[in-house]
Write a protein that holds these residues in place. Structure first.
Motif, short mmCIF file in Angstrom:
data_model
loop_
_atom_site.label_atom_id
_atom_site.label_comp_id
_atom_site.label_asym_id
_atom_site.label_seq_id
_atom_site.Cartn_x
_atom_site.Cartn_y
_atom_site.Cartn_z
N VAL A 1 39.18 0.95 63.66
CA VAL A 1 40.29 1.89 63.85
C VAL A 1 41.64 1.18 63.78
O VAL A 1 41.86 0.16 64.43
CB VAL A 1 40.14 2.64 65.18
CG1 VAL A 1 41.47 3.26 65.61
CG2 VAL A 1 39.08 3.72 65.07
N GLY A 2 42.52 1.70 62.95
CA GLY A 2 43.88 1.19 62.86
C GLY A 2 44.85 2.35 62.99
O GLY A 2 44.50 3.50 62.72
N LEU A 3 46.06 2.04 63.46
CA LEU A 3 47.05 3.09 63.64
C LEU A 3 48.42 2.56 63.24
O LEU A 3 48.86 1.51 63.70
CB LEU A 3 47.07 3.55 65.10
CG LEU A 3 48.04 4.67 65.45
CD1 LEU A 3 47.66 5.97 64.77
CD2 LEU A 3 48.10 4.88 66.96
N VAL A 4 49.08 3.31 62.37
CA VAL A 4 50.45 2.99 61.99
C VAL A 4 51.29 4.22 62.32
O VAL A 4 50.98 5.33 61.88
CB VAL A 4 50.57 2.67 60.48
CG1 VAL A 4 52.02 2.43 60.11
CG2 VAL A 4 49.73 1.45 60.14
N LEU A 5 52.31 4.05 63.14
CA LEU A 5 53.19 5.17 63.48
C LEU A 5 54.61 4.85 63.07
O LEU A 5 55.16 3.84 63.48
CB LEU A 5 53.16 5.43 64.99
CG LEU A 5 51.90 6.09 65.57
CD1 LEU A 5 52.06 6.29 67.08
CD2 LEU A 5 51.61 7.42 64.91
N GLY A 6 55.20 5.72 62.25
CA GLY A 6 56.57 5.51 61.81
C GLY A 6 56.78 4.16 61.14
O GLY A 6 57.79 3.51 61.35
N GLY A 7 55.80 3.71 60.37
CA GLY A 7 55.92 2.43 59.67
C GLY A 7 55.62 1.23 60.54
O GLY A 7 55.62 0.10 60.06
N LEU B 1 45.67 3.58 71.79
CA LEU B 1 44.23 3.56 71.53
C LEU B 1 43.55 4.71 72.26
O LEU B 1 42.68 5.40 71.71
CB LEU B 1 43.63 2.21 71.95
CG LEU B 1 42.12 2.07 71.79
CD1 LEU B 1 41.69 2.33 70.36
CD2 LEU B 1 41.64 0.71 72.25
N LEU B 2 43.97 4.92 73.52
CA LEU B 2 43.40 6.01 74.30
C LEU B 2 43.65 7.35 73.60
O LEU B 2 42.77 8.20 73.52
CB LEU B 2 44.05 6.01 75.69
CG LEU B 2 43.15 6.27 76.89
CD1 LEU B 2 41.96 5.34 76.87
CD2 LEU B 2 43.93 6.12 78.17
N ARG B 3 44.86 7.52 73.10
CA ARG B 3 45.21 8.79 72.44
C ARG B 3 44.39 9.00 71.16
O ARG B 3 44.01 10.11 70.83
CB ARG B 3 46.71 8.84 72.14
CG ARG B 3 47.55 8.96 73.41
CD ARG B 3 49.03 8.90 73.11
NE ARG B 3 49.48 10.02 72.29
CZ ARG B 3 49.69 11.25 72.74
NH1 ARG B 3 49.51 11.50 74.01
NH2 ARG B 3 50.08 12.20 71.94
N VAL B 4 44.13 7.91 70.45
CA VAL B 4 43.28 8.02 69.26
C VAL B 4 41.86 8.42 69.68
O VAL B 4 41.27 9.34 69.11
CB VAL B 4 43.26 6.69 68.48
CG1 VAL B 4 42.17 6.72 67.41
CG2 VAL B 4 44.62 6.43 67.84
N LEU B 5 41.34 7.75 70.72
CA LEU B 5 39.98 8.03 71.15
C LEU B 5 39.84 9.46 71.67
O LEU B 5 38.80 10.09 71.54
CB LEU B 5 39.55 7.04 72.24
CG LEU B 5 39.45 5.58 71.80
CD1 LEU B 5 39.16 4.67 72.98
CD2 LEU B 5 38.36 5.42 70.73
N PRO C 1 45.42 11.20 65.05
CA PRO C 1 44.41 10.77 64.07
C PRO C 1 44.64 9.30 63.71
O PRO C 1 45.79 8.88 63.54
CB PRO C 1 44.67 11.67 62.87
CG PRO C 1 46.08 12.13 63.02
CD PRO C 1 46.41 12.12 64.47
N PRO C 2 43.59 8.51 63.63
CA PRO C 2 43.76 7.10 63.26
C PRO C 2 44.17 7.00 61.80
O PRO C 2 43.83 7.85 60.98
CB PRO C 2 42.37 6.50 63.49
CG PRO C 2 41.43 7.65 63.38
CD PRO C 2 42.18 8.85 63.86
#
Lengths: 279, 273
Positions: free
Chosen positions: A29-35, A65-69, A74-75
């Protein structure tokens, strides 16, 4: 750090699985928010009946991470599997209900679904705030609100309890009590617990499994094992004075007392700071 | 009693009745300025209605709903702060409406009536729209009450608990658009949000539950309509503004209610926490 694992298509980021032995599983799982990259290549398994704790310095992406889980965000990459029909009880970090909205604790607890008064009273008593049932939500203290949120999560009869900084706003003497309560509730309800916390020493005592996070998973495993892991020591230092939750960590940046990132020129040895709660 | 006064009173009371609960949610969700923006766009709906030769009520509903949908999309992009976005849209829509009306050569429109309301000129057809639209809005609001309240108190918590947060939020915006359209005749586009916000804010201090506040807001709104019409009749003041002045007066009176009364069962030591 390139990921050798298969990158799953983002359109299958959340799936329900019948054949999942764990409650929830995250892979790559990876997350990019606003670049900005928040999370990178996170693998995680949440087992039933186990207390899994995510620890990490400020800005490590714990709450993200908690919010993704939880399925709130969305991741960007990777895939999430949830056991089919998984019921989650969520206790968010610090809730403030605006003064303009008149609502009692009782009503707050039954926002999810209508429940008999006795049931509400029982669960409040279980978390130690039985006398608050008919109080306006705005009149309770921060620590009491945390317990009310815990009660609301328990009312869902969850398979998995997700707690974001459960001991926040609780004074130091009360923090141990909170983690004991969580362990007791796990035993009584048989649910899995996933939590994020700053209270390192208490967390280590209460957890079955620790995930040390700093945008990626630095190390993971039983608390004993993790605390001996070099990656963990790099993050949190190697001595943990009992009863005090200072955590010096050596990093590519330093923080001041309010959690702001200081310029690189900060003096060596300066970044010893208390439990700041921002994340 | 003259028929036109009866129609005015019925129309006003119907609007106040639905504005109570709807306005309470607007206050709780901090959407007062959002409502204002929709109301400002109603004038554009009036102009379009005349241009296309369709019912003005219908065209206002459609324009308000279209603007609400546009706002949802724009807010999701997060390019601009919400209040900036609303400020741009509110005044652009109002000005666009005024410009469009200026282009209408064949129809003469009483602009003041649309801006500030002309409740004494409410016709039986208008009354039908108000009662019908109001009833639909009220029933729909009751239908989405529980999920909307859960989403209002805490969005993430509601989402994790399975509430369709986005859907009920959009449904609520559509209800606001509907009520603005049908209530425009009573207090006009510039004052319509006040009839939603002021009674709700006035009701707060006497309420302990959301439902109490909603019901009380309806009641206080009806009181304001009656008092405003009575004042307008006696002193020959403009009806719409008189209603709003009455509502503001009620709000001020409510400020005099001691706070302790509101928290009479609260623990005084922790009441400031």
């Amino acid at each position: 750090m390139g990921s050798p694992a298969v990158l799953f298509a983002t359109n299958q980021k959340s799936q329900s699985s019948d054949h999942l032995s764990c409650l929830m599983e995250a892979r790559g799982v990876g997350l990019v928010l606003g670049g900005r990259r928040i999370l990178r290549d996170v693998d995680l398994r949440i087992e039933p009946g186990q207390i899994t704790t995510i620890i990490g310095p400020n800005g490590a992406g714990k709450t993200s991470l908690l919010r993704v889980l939880l399925g709130l965000v969305p991741p960007t990459e990777g895939v999430l599997h949830r056991r089919r029909g998984l019921r989650i009880g969520y206790m968010p970090q610090r809730i403030v209900v605006d003064e303009i909205l008149p609502i009692t604790v009782r009503r707050f607890l039954s926002l999810g679904r209508r429940l008999p008064r006795q049931r509400l009273q029982d669960v409040l008593r279980e978390v130690g705030v039985g006398r608050l049932l008919d109080q306006p939500v705005q009149s309770v203290s921060g620590g009491e609100m945390q317990r009310i949120l815990l009660a609301r999560a328990l009312l869902r009869e969850p398979h998995l309890l997700v707690l974001d900084e459960p001991a926040q706003g609780v004074d130091v003497s009360g923090q141990g009590e909170v983690f004991q309560l969580i362990a007791a509730l796990r035993d009584r309800y048989g649910c899995g617990v996933l939590m994020v916390s700053h209270e390192l020493h208490l967390v280590m005592a209460a957890a079955d499994s620790v995930v040390c996070l700093n945008r990626h998973v630095c190390c993971t495993g039983h608390p004993e094992v993790v605390s001996r892991d070099p990656a963990y020591r790099r993050l949190f230092g190697d001595s943990m004075p009992p009863g005090v939750a200072f955590y010096p960590h050596h990093h590519d940046h330093h923080h001041d007392l309010r959690g702001n990132i200081l310029p690189e020129s900060a003096p060596e040895g300066a970044p010893v700071h208390g439990e700041d709660n921002d994340d | 009693m003259d028929a036109f006064i009866l129609r005015a009173l019925l129309g006003g009371l119907a609007v106040a009745l639905v504005a109570g609960p709807l306005g309470s949610f607007m206050v709780w969700r901090r959407m007062a300025y959002f409502g204002d923006t929709l109301a400002h766009s109603a004038l554009l709906g009036v102009a379009l209605g005349f241009l296309m030769g369709i019912s003005v009520n219908l065209s206002v509903i459609l324009v308000c709903m279209a603007l609400a949908a546009a706002l949802v999309v724009l807010q999701r992009q997060r390019r601009l702060a919400s209040d900036t976005l609303l400020g741009i849209l509110a005044h652009s829509a109002l000005s666009l409406g005024l410009v469009a009306i200026a282009f209408l050569e064949t129809v003469r429109i009483d602009l003041m009536a649309y801006l500030f309301g002309d409740i004494l000129a409410v016709s039986w057809v208008d009354l039908g729209w108000i009662l019908g639209g109001g009833a639909v809005a009220l029933l729909a609001l009751v239908g989405i009450w529980r999920p909307l309240l859960a989403a209002t108190v805490h969005e993430d918590l509601a989402r994790v608990e399975g509430v369709p947060v986005t859907a009920v939020g959009i449904a609520f915006m559509m209800l606001i658009a509907l009520v603005i359209a049908v209530a425009m005749k009573v207090v006009g586009v510039l004052l319509i949000t006040s009839l939603m916000i002021i009674p709700a804010a006035a009701a707060r201090r006497l309420s302990r539950t959301p439902e109490q506040m909603a019901a009380l807001a309806s009641l206080l709104g009806c009181l304001a309509v009656t008092a405003g019409l009575w004042g307008s009749w006696n002193w020959d003041t403009p009806a719409g503004p008189s209603i709003v002045v009455a509502a503001a007066g009620i709000f001020l009176l409510m400020l005099a209610v001691p706070v302790d009364w509101m928290r009479r069962r609260g623990d005084p030591e922790r009441s400031e926490a």
